[in-house]
Enzyme design. Structure first.
Site, PDB file in Angstrom:
ATOM      1  N   ASP A  25       0.882  -1.164   0.000  1.00 44.30           N
ATOM      2  CA  ASP A  25       0.000   0.000   0.000  1.00 44.30           C
ATOM      3  C   ASP A  25       0.920   1.213   0.000  1.00 44.30           C
ATOM      4  O   ASP A  25       1.506   1.555   1.021  1.00 44.30           O
ATOM      5  CB  ASP A  25      -0.891  -0.034   1.252  1.00 44.30           C
ATOM      6  N   LYS A  87       2.935  11.659  -3.116  1.00 42.77           N
ATOM      7  CA  LYS A  87       2.000  10.954  -3.990  1.00 42.77           C
ATOM      8  C   LYS A  87       0.993  11.924  -4.623  1.00 42.77           C
ATOM      9  O   LYS A  87       0.514  11.691  -5.720  1.00 42.77           O
ATOM     10  CB  LYS A  87       1.270   9.897  -3.159  1.00 42.77           C
ATOM     11  N   GLU A 183      -6.952   0.804  -4.608  1.00 39.92           N
ATOM     12  CA  GLU A 183      -6.975   0.630  -3.162  1.00 39.92           C
ATOM     13  C   GLU A 183      -8.315   0.106  -2.628  1.00 39.92           C
ATOM     14  O   GLU A 183      -8.326  -0.848  -1.837  1.00 39.92           O
ATOM     15  CB  GLU A 183      -6.610   1.960  -2.488  1.00 39.92           C
ATOM     16  N   ASP A 205     -12.920   5.087   1.700  1.00 38.07           N
ATOM     17  CA  ASP A 205     -11.504   5.138   2.065  1.00 38.07           C
ATOM     18  C   ASP A 205     -11.048   6.583   2.165  1.00 38.07           C
ATOM     19  O   ASP A 205     -10.841   7.247   1.153  1.00 38.07           O
ATOM     20  CB  ASP A 205     -10.680   4.380   1.009  1.00 38.07           C
TER      21      ASP A 205
HETATM   22 MG    MG Z   1      -4.569   4.563   1.977  1.00 39.61          MG
END
Ligand code: MG
Ligand code: ADP
Length: 630
Positions: A25, A87, A183, A205
C-alpha cells in the site's frame, strides 16, 4: 471491476515451496508491506515493531537519505529537504500545484513537478522509489530475497500517467510489479475473503491525501464493482490544515515561514488524532521568537472547523450511489478504510447517512495492504482459490469523430483488462489518411474532454467516401494502460499508439471532469444532435455535388433546379443551430434526389452488365459507420 476465480495451470505441485510476493500500500501518508504466510496475510513490521512507514523521505545535506519515521522527525528542522505527501504530486505539472501548500522547493523538470533538495532534484517518482525500496528491504530482511514481485495499490482515480509513474517508481526500487490494483478493491478483497459476506458494499476510504468510494457487489467469492468515485485531493491533510488555521487564528499568528507552518501542521495533526480518542486535546507549541500556541480544542470546535470537509465526503458518497442507482438502504454494509476514518466526525457522518454503523472489523490502516498481499499471493501462483481481480476504467475512452464529437469506445466503469473495436470510415472521396484522436472523459464534445494521444493512419487506397473500413481497437491492460491501433481492413495498412504518460492532469481535474459530465449532460446532448445533423448535412451536400458533376447528363433542367433549391435550403439551415431544421432539410434533399439516384443506379448496372468496372459506383455509407475527423 470484478474478481474472477482463476486457477493457475501448471503451478508447482510442491505445497512447501511458495513463491513470495508482496502486497504494498503505497499511501500518501503511510505505506505498508504485507505478505501471506501460512495462509495468513499480515503486515510486516520494522525493527521497532511498527507496520506503518511514513511516506516521507529526507534528502539531507551531507548525509544519507532517510525514509519514514526519521524523515518525519526531521520535517520541522529541515522542511526544505524533507518530502512528504509526494503521492499527491505524482503525474502532475508545476502549474497544478500551489507552492504555498508545500514546505519544500518546487522545480519543473520537463513540465513535471520536482523538488530541489540537498541531494539534487527529486521527482515524485524518485521519492516513491525510495519509499518502495525501504519496504522491499524490510521484506527481504524478514523473508529472504526470494521475492518474485509485488502488487502495488493506487487510488481508483489514478490516470494512465499516474499509474505509469507508480510502475516506474517500482522499477527504480528493484521491484517486479505483478499488477497495480485500486486501493478500495484491495480493501474489498481483504473483507470479502476474511468474512465471506455476500451483498452490495460501499468502500469508504479516507486516507491522508485521497478519498475513494467504491460500490462493490460480492457474491460467491466474485466481486463486481458497480461504481467508483471520490476525490484524490481530499484527506486527513485537509483536516490538519483546517485545524491549523483555527490554531493560528486563536494565537494571532500570521506570516509563518515554512518551518513554523510545518510545526503548526504537525501540532494540528497530533491534536486531531488525539481527538479521536479523547473529548479534547491541548495544543502547546513554541515557535521560538516569542510566538506560542497554547490552547485547548474540543470535539465540537474540531467538528465545526472541518464540517465542510466531512460534508464533502458524504456528498461524494451520495453521488457514487446515484451513479450506481442504489438507494443507501440497499447496501449490505459500508466498509471504512484509511486512518482518517478513525475520526468520530467521519464515522458519525457515515452512520447518520446510512442510518446504521459502518463496518470497521479490520484495521483501517492495514486493510489495503492485506488485500494487496492476497492478490500478490494468488498472482504468484500459490493460491488454489484466491481470486484474481480486475479493475475498472475510471473515465470513458473514445475517439474524435466529424464535428468535434466524441465516440465512446470504452465506457467508464468497464472492467479491465478489456479490448473493444469499432469500425469507422472515410468522409471524403479519395481520402487516403485519417487522423485518430484518442480522448478521455464523459462529455460529448472533444473540446470538453481530455486529449490523450493523436496519430494518423496513412496509405489508405483512394476510395469513394464511406467505402474504407477502418477498425480502431482500444486495448486496456490489467494496469489500466491504453494501446490504440487502427487498421484499414481492405488494404491492411495499420498504425498504432501506446498512450504515453501525459503528465499534467491534476487529480482535481479528473473529479471535475466527472462532475462536469453529469451537470452538462443535457446541453451536451443538444450539441451532439446539432453536430451530428451538421455532419450528415455536409456529407449529403458533398455526395450530391459529386453525383451531379459525374452524371449531369441524367438530369433535366427542372430536376436540376429542384435539387439546387433543396441544396440551398439545406446549406441555409446548416448555418443556424436548429438541428430539427437541418434534419428536415436533409430529408428534403434526399427526397429531391430520389429519381436521380435511381437513374444513376440503373446506369451503373447497365455499365456493370456491359463488363465495365463497378468501382465507379459511389458506395453508400453504412448506417453504423462514422467518420473520424480528416
Ligand atoms: Mg490509503
Ligand atoms: P494514506 O492512505 O493517504 O497513506 P492513511 O490511511 O495512512 O493515509 O491515513 C493517514 C491519515 O490518517 C493521516 O491524515 C492521519 O492523521 C490520519 N489518522 C491516523 N490515525 C488517526 C486517528 N487516530 N484519528 C484521526 N486521524 C488519524
Amino acid at each position: 471491476m470484478a474478481l474472477l476465480q482463476i486457477s493457475e495451470p501448471g503451478q508447482s505441485p510442491d505445497p512447501h515451496r511458495h513463491r513470495v510476493a508482496l502486497g504494498i500500500d503505497l499511501g500518501t501518508t503511510h505505506s505498508l508491506v504485507a505478505v501471506v504466510r501460512s495462509g495468513v496475510a499480515e503486515c510486516l513490521p520494522d525493527a521497532q515493531g511498527r507496520v506503518l512507514l511514513p511516506s516521507a523521505v529526507r534528502y539531507p545535506d551531507g548525509d544519507a537519505i532517510r525514509v519514514g519515521w526519521d524523515a518525519m522527525a526531521a520535517r520541522i528542522d529541515d522542511p526544505i529537504n524533507t518530502v512528504v505527501s509526494a503521492k499527491r504530486l505524482m503525474g502532475r505539472a508545476v502549474a497544478d500545484v500551489d507552492p504555498a501548500t508545500l514546505s519544500y522547493r518546487l522545480e519543473a523538470r520537463q513540465g513535471i513537478v520536482a523538488m530541489r533538495t540537498a541531494h539534487g532534484v527529486k521527482t515524485p517518482i524518485d521519492v516513491a522509489a525510495d519509499i518502495l525500496r525501504a519496504l522491499r528491504e524490510r521484506a527481504e530482511a524478514a523473508l529472504g530475497d526470494d521475492i518474485v514481485g509485488a502488487v502495488i495499490t493506487v487510488p481508483a482515480y489514478f490516470d494512465d500517467a499516474q499509474r505509469q509513474a507508480t510502475k516506474d517508481a517500482a522499477r527504480l526500487a528493484g521491484l517486479n510489479v505483478l499488477r497495480l490494483i485500486n486501493e478500495p478493491t484491495a480493501a474489498a478483497v481483504a473483507y470479502g475473503l476474511d468474512q465471506g459476506a455476500e451483498g452490495v458494499y460501499a468502500v469508504f476510504d479516507l486516507g491522508g491525501g485521497t478519498f475513494d468510494v467504491s460500490v462493490l457487489r460480492l457474491s460467491r467469492g466474485v466481486f463486481e464493482v458497480i461504481a467508483t468515485g471520490g476525490d484524490t485531493a481530499l484527506g486527513g491533510d485537509d483536516f490538519d490544515a483546517r485545524l491549523a488555521e483555527l490554531l493560528a487564528r486563536r494565537a494571532g499568528l500570521v506570516g509563518l515561514d515554512a518551518r513554523a507552518r510545518a510545526a503548526l501542521l504537525g501540532a494540528a495533526r497530533s491534536a486531531k488524532e488525539a481527538l479521536s480518542d479523547a473529548p479534547y486535546a491541548d495544543v502547546v507549541l513554541d515557535l521560538g521568537d516569542g510566538r506560542r500556541v497554547d490552547t485547548r480544542v474540543d470535539r465540537d470546535a474540531f467538528a465545526y472547523c472541518t464540517r465542510a470537509l466531512t460534508e464533502r465526503t458524504i456528498a461524494l458518497l451520495e453521488s457514487v450511489l446515484r451513479d450506481a442507482s442504489l438507494p443507501a438502504d440497499s447496501l449490505a454494509g459500508i466498509v471504512l478504510v484509511g486512518g482518517s476514518t478513525r475520526m468520530p466526525v467521519v464515522r458519525d457522518a457515515v452512520r447518520a447517512f446510512f442510518g446504521r454503523a459502518p463496518l470497521t472489523d479490520l484495521d483501517p490502516d492495514q486493510v489495503v495492504a492485506i488485500g494487496a498481499a492476497r492478490q500478490a499471493h494468488a498472482l504468484a501462483g500459490n493460491a488454489g482459490d484466491d481470486p484474481l481481480l480486475l479493475d475498472v476504467i475510471p473515465l470513458s475512452l473514445g475517439l474524435e469523430t466529424m464535428g468535434g464529437l466524441v465516440e465512446r469506445v470504452i465506457e467508464r466503469n468497464t472492467t479491465i483488462p478489456t479490448a473493444r473495436a469499432q469500425d469507422f470510415t472515410t468522409f471524403k472521396d479519395g481520402q487516403t489518411a485519417i487522423a485518430i484522436h484518442v480522448v478521455q472523459g464523459e462529455r460529448e464534445l472533444v473540446s470538453a474532454c481530455r486529449s490523450l494521444a493523436r496519430f494518423e493512419l496513412r496509405g489508405i487506397p483512394p476510395m469513394p467516401a464511406g467505402a474504407a473500413r477502418v477498425r480502431v481497437t482500444f486495448q486496456v491492460d490489467a494496469d489500466g494502460l491504453l494501446e490504440v491501433s487502427a487498421r484499414e481492413l481492405g488494404s491492411g495498412v495499420q498504425a498504432q499508439v501506446a498512450v504515453k504518460p501525459s503528465y499534467g492532469l491534476s487529480d482535481d481535474a479528473i473529479a471535475d471532469m466527472l462532475r462536469a459530465g453529469q451537470t452538462a449532460a443535457d446541453a451536451d446532448a443538444r450539441q451532439r444532435a446539432l453536430r451530428e445533423e451538421q455532419v450528415e448535412g455536409e456529407r449529403l451536400l458533398e455526395a450530391t455535388r459529386g453525383a451531379m458533376h459525374a452524371d449531369a447528363d441524367l438530369l433535366d433542367s427542372a430536376e436540376r433546379d429542384r435539387i439546387h433549391a433543396a441544396m440551398a435550403a439545406l446549406a441555409a439551415a446548416m448555418r443556424g443551430d436548429d438541428h430539427l431544421l437541418i434534419r428536415d432539410a436533409s430529408a428534403a434533399l434526399a427526397k429531391a434526389t430520389e429519381g436521380f439516384a435511381a437513374q444513376r443506379m440503373n446506369r451503373s448496372i447497365r455499365q456493370a452488365l456491359a463488363g465495365r468496372s463497378v468501382d465507379s459506383i459511389a458506395a453508400q455509407v453504412g448506417p453504423d459507420a462514422r467518420e473520424p475527423r480528416n
